[in-house]
Design a protein around this motif. Structure first.
Motif: not given
Length: 136
Positions: A54-71
């Motif tokens: 769940a922590d990893l999933n939340d971190a990826l969701k946060a990262a999606m906002v700042v680096n959508p291409s990377g995620v």
């Protein structure tokens, strides 16, 4: 560390006996969306369970906002935990419409900004998932 110990032992080392200090630090790094941190997501996911996942999933969701291409580049439909459904659709969106509307307002333009041809289909899938869950 992951190569030497494998994903499960690495997660256990980063999150020993509920002391999340190191795990939280790594999740914070992934949430920045920086490519070096995002590179850890797939191998860590292989060892994550329950709260760690769940922590990893939340971190990826946060990262999606700042680096959508990377995620978007690391999403994998063959892996339900790293699929567009898992990352583009926040869990519990039904329960907190205001939070989801704010998330949608931040994430949608970020995902729409992705123009990399190889990411076109995952970009479209993510936007479809986001729009399907937009509160009315």
């Amino acid at each position: 560390m992951i190569e030497a110990q494998g994903p499960q032992r690495t997660v256990a080392t980063l999150d020993p006996d509920g002391d999340k200090t190191r795990w939280t630090s790594v999740m914070g790094g992934i949430a920045t969306g920086q490519p070096a941190w995002l590179a850890l997501a797939t191998p860590l996911e292989a060892g994550a369970e329950n709260a760690s996942y769940a922590d990893l999933n939340d971190a990826l969701k946060a990262a999606m906002v700042v680096n959508p291409s990377g995620v978007l580049a690391i999403l994998n439909e063959a892996n339900p935990d790293l699929s567009t459904e898992s990352i583009c659709a926040p869990a519990g969106y039904e329960a907190d419409a205001a939070w989801y509307a704010a998330y949608y307002d931040a994430l949608t333009p970020a995902v729409e900004s992705v123009t990399t041809p190889s990411l076109a289909s995952v970009r479209s899938a993510c936007l479809e998932i986001l729009r399907a869950r937009l509160p009315t």
